[in-house]
Design a protein around this motif. Structure first.
Motif, PDB file in Angstrom:
ATOM      1  N   ASP A   1       0.837  -1.203   0.000  1.00 41.90           N
ATOM      2  CA  ASP A   1       0.000   0.000   0.000  1.00 41.90           C
ATOM      3  C   ASP A   1       0.873   1.255   0.000  1.00 41.90           C
ATOM      4  OD1 ASP A   1      -1.965   1.878   0.229  1.00 41.90           O
ATOM      5  OD2 ASP A   1      -2.835   1.079   2.090  1.00 41.90           O
ATOM      6  N   ALA A   2       0.772   2.065  -1.068  1.00 39.83           N
ATOM      7  CA  ALA A   2       1.503   3.322  -1.159  1.00 39.83           C
ATOM      8  C   ALA A   2       0.809   4.453  -0.414  1.00 39.83           C
ATOM      9  CB  ALA A   2       1.709   3.710  -2.619  1.00 39.83           C
ATOM     10  N   LYS A   3      -0.351   4.165   0.166  1.00 42.89           N
ATOM     11  CA  LYS A   3      -1.041   5.069   1.091  1.00 42.89           C
ATOM     12  C   LYS A   3      -1.438   6.409   0.472  1.00 42.89           C
ATOM     13  CE  LYS A   3       1.566   3.006   4.908  1.00 42.89           C
ATOM     14  NZ  LYS A   3       2.494   3.228   6.039  1.00 42.89           N
ATOM     15  N   GLY A   4      -1.583   6.404  -0.850  1.00 40.36           N
ATOM     16  CA  GLY A   4      -2.030   7.617  -1.524  1.00 40.36           C
ATOM     17  C   GLY A   4      -0.953   8.655  -1.729  1.00 40.36           C
ATOM     18  N   PHE A   5       0.305   8.328  -1.416  1.00 38.98           N
ATOM     19  CA  PHE A   5       1.387   9.285  -1.633  1.00 38.98           C
ATOM     20  C   PHE A   5       1.638   9.469  -3.122  1.00 38.98           C
ATOM     21  CE2 PHE A   5       2.766   7.866   2.739  1.00 38.98           C
ATOM     22  CZ  PHE A   5       2.433   9.074   3.360  1.00 38.98           C
ATOM     23  N   LEU A   6       2.148  10.649  -3.475  1.00 43.09           N
ATOM     24  CA  LEU A   6       2.437  10.993  -4.861  1.00 43.09           C
ATOM     25  C   LEU A   6       3.758  10.359  -5.289  1.00 43.09           C
ATOM     26  CD1 LEU A   6       1.672  12.845  -7.359  1.00 43.09           C
ATOM     27  CD2 LEU A   6       3.215  14.542  -6.333  1.00 43.09           C
ATOM     28  N   MET A   7       3.751   9.663  -6.422  1.00 40.78           N
ATOM     29  CA  MET A   7       4.974   9.094  -6.969  1.00 40.78           C
ATOM     30  C   MET A   7       5.605  10.078  -7.941  1.00 40.78           C
ATOM     31  SD  MET A   7       5.624   5.566  -9.155  1.00 40.78           S
ATOM     32  CE  MET A   7       5.460   4.458  -7.758  1.00 40.78           C
ATOM     33  N   LEU A   8       6.892  10.340  -7.723  1.00 38.39           N
ATOM     34  CA  LEU A   8       7.677  11.192  -8.602  1.00 38.39           C
ATOM     35  C   LEU A   8       8.983  10.470  -8.945  1.00 38.39           C
ATOM     36  CD1 LEU A   8       7.340  14.647  -6.768  1.00 38.39           C
ATOM     37  CD2 LEU A   8       6.099  13.897  -8.821  1.00 38.39           C
ATOM     38  N   PRO A   9       9.647  10.875 -10.027  1.00 38.38           N
ATOM     39  CA  PRO A   9      10.965  10.302 -10.314  1.00 38.38           C
ATOM     40  C   PRO A   9      11.925  10.602  -9.154  1.00 38.38           C
ATOM     41  CG  PRO A   9      10.140  11.550 -12.196  1.00 38.38           C
ATOM     42  CD  PRO A   9       9.226  11.855 -11.054  1.00 38.38           C
ATOM     43  N   ALA A  10      12.762   9.623  -8.791  1.00 39.28           N
ATOM     44  CA  ALA A  10      13.757   9.859  -7.749  1.00 39.28           C
ATOM     45  C   ALA A  10      14.742  10.926  -8.218  1.00 39.28           C
ATOM     46  CB  ALA A  10      14.477   8.565  -7.400  1.00 39.28           C
ATOM     47  N   PHE A  11      15.391  11.571  -7.272  1.00 38.91           N
ATOM     48  CA  PHE A  11      16.223  12.734  -7.574  1.00 38.91           C
ATOM     49  C   PHE A  11      17.663  12.322  -7.878  1.00 38.91           C
ATOM     50  CE2 PHE A  11      13.174  14.625  -4.273  1.00 38.91           C
ATOM     51  CZ  PHE A  11      12.174  14.755  -5.225  1.00 38.91           C
ATOM     52  N   ARG A  12      18.339  13.184  -8.636  1.00 38.95           N
ATOM     53  CA  ARG A  12      19.714  12.943  -9.069  1.00 38.95           C
ATOM     54  C   ARG A  12      20.543  14.187  -8.782  1.00 38.95           C
ATOM     55  NH1 ARG A  12      19.996   8.822 -13.174  1.00 38.95           N
ATOM     56  NH2 ARG A  12      21.603   9.947 -14.282  1.00 38.95           N
ATOM     57  N   ASP A  13      21.603  14.025  -8.017  1.00 38.43           N
ATOM     58  CA  ASP A  13      22.514  15.113  -7.690  1.00 38.43           C
ATOM     59  C   ASP A  13      23.705  15.016  -8.640  1.00 38.43           C
ATOM     60  OD1 ASP A  13      24.641  16.663  -6.571  1.00 38.43           O
ATOM     61  OD2 ASP A  13      23.632  16.628  -4.631  1.00 38.43           O
ATOM     62  N   MET A  14      23.855  16.015  -9.513  1.00 42.80           N
ATOM     63  CA  MET A  14      24.827  15.909 -10.598  1.00 42.80           C
ATOM     64  C   MET A  14      26.137  16.650 -10.347  1.00 42.80           C
ATOM     65  SD  MET A  14      23.241  13.770 -12.342  1.00 42.80           S
ATOM     66  CE  MET A  14      24.274  13.645 -13.796  1.00 42.80           C
TER      67      MET A  14
END
Length: 412
Positions: free
Chosen positions: A62-75
């Motif tokens: 259960d993702a509990k209704g949280f928003l899925m976004l692409p994971a972040f990248r520190d360049m």
């Protein structure tokens, strides 16, 4: 900081009650909000296998209704040299120039190397706390460090291999010729683990732009590496260095898209006409700019660069180290800073600004069509307590879960 998440699933599983962005809500032609809906997501072998209609009755996680976004990248970051994990220490006013810092590093590196594996892991955990799963990290190559900074960094990354990935830049922090680093750079360029050949202020440190860049470019060509040069210099020497790299990119097609100038502060001191001219040249040579988003005395022309199609990458650079007192490690905060500095305040503008944390991956395209996630996409995502990308950027929303290549870690 210890790793803030607990592994809850890997390889093959499903998530339910995942909020995804589905489009924009308009008032005439103006975007006024972002539409979302609940979905089920299937994960298999590090990839997103399917995005389906939500099945709340299933036995999926259960993702509990949280928003899925692409994971972040520190360049742009230096995982190998940080004060994070040591007692608090603010920046010293005694060291004002890069050469001052080189002399200081020569004194302190032998002692710092004794604990650098643990401290790098703590810094990685901090980045993960804020949703970052990938970094381009520079590591010192200099006569004081030898190859030890690289060796220790590789140990740290190996210890984190299930939850964090990185590409490596061999960085001659003490100059190529200012200290005798040429032989070391030749050695490290042969290593498969090294992705980029770095460099530092070729005029002010080594006194010869052409000599330094010719060596760097040839090393990259010989070993099929990219190039990422630290350039703090402004004025004539800064612009000459940038233009010389563009010329080399145009001459060597195999380097196009693989040459980056980090910082490039000289671009923040040009007239509007000069800025557009250099942006056009950077785009022609496919030379990217990597910025930590400075302000006060220097405002980088990020909007102009993006308008001309220049690849602009963002990183934290220093995180509470002896080069800078500041630096949070939070890529969402970096996106928030960009929004504030450049006046990206509307729903549409804020949603676009997320790209600076994810490095160009956005859930919706400019017309509001869902373009992420989809089958075959890398299963590296965050779940965040936000209603949409715009809110996540504006409020620097808390990250509840991090997924790296299908390995799902939930905040413990």
């Amino acid at each position: 900081m210890q790793f803030p998440y607990q592994l809850v699933a890997k390889r093959k599983y499903s998530l339910k009650n995942v909020h995804l962005e589905t489009g924009f809500e308009y008032d005439e032609e103006e975007v006024i909000s972002t539409k979302t809906d609940l979905f089920s997501i299937e994960i298999e072998e590090g990839k997103i296998k399917a995005v389906k209609a939500n099945d709340p009755a299933s036995d999926a996680l259960d993702a509990k209704g949280f928003l899925m976004l692409p994971a972040f990248r520190d360049m742009h970051i230096h995982l190998d040299k940080t004060l994070y994990g040591l007692p608090w220490q603010a920046l010293s006013p005694k060291r004002r120039t890069v050469k001052d810092m080189i002399a200081y590093e020569q004194q302190i590196i032998p002692e710092l190397l004794k604990t650098s594996v643990d401290r790098a892991e703590q810094l990685i955990s901090l980045l993960q706390h804020y949703g970052t799963h990938f970094a381009r990290t520079h590591f010192n190559i200099d006569p004081t460090s030898g190859l030890k900074s690289l060796e220790h960094l590789e140990k740290s990354l190996d210890n984190k291999k299930n939850s964090f990935k990185a590409e490596l830049v061999a960085f001659p922090q003490h100059g190529l010729y200012y200290t005798d680093t040429v032989a070391l750079m030749k050695d490290v360029a042969q290593l498969k683990s090294v992705d980029f050949i770095g460099g530092l202020d070729p005029f002010s440190i080594d006194g010869n732009i052409e000599k330094v860049l010719d060596f760097t470019v040839q090393l990259a060509l010989d070993h099929k590496k990219g190039i990422d040069i630290h350039l703090h210099e402004v004025g004539e020497s800064g612009m000459k260095t940038i233009n010389y790299l563009i010329d080399k990119a145009i001459e060597n097609q195999q380097l196009q898209g693989k040459i980056f100038v980090s910082h490039a502060f000289a671009l923040g001191h040009l007239s509007p006409k000069e800025t557009e001219k250099i942006a056009e040249r950077l785009a022609e040579g496919k030379v990217g700019i990597v910025s930590s988003v400075p302000f006060r005395g220097t405002m980088m022309p990020i909007p102009v660069l993006k308008r001309y199609g220049v690849n602009v990458l963002i990183g934290n650079d220093n995180v509470q180290d002896y080069w800078s007192t500041f630096g949070s490690g939070n890529m969402l905060q970096k996106a928030n800073l960009i929004a504030e500095l450049y006046g990206y305040e509307t729903e549409f503008q804020l949603s676009r600004t997320l790209q600076f944390a994810t490095q160009s991956i956005l859930p919706l395209d400019d017309k509001g069509n869902r373009q992420w996630p989809g089958p075959g996409d890398d299963a590296s995502v965050v779940l965040t307590n936000a209603s949409c990308s715009a809110e996540a950027v504006a409020r620097i929303s808390k990250i509840e879960a991090l997924m790296t290549e299908g390995n799902l870690f939930w905040r413990s």
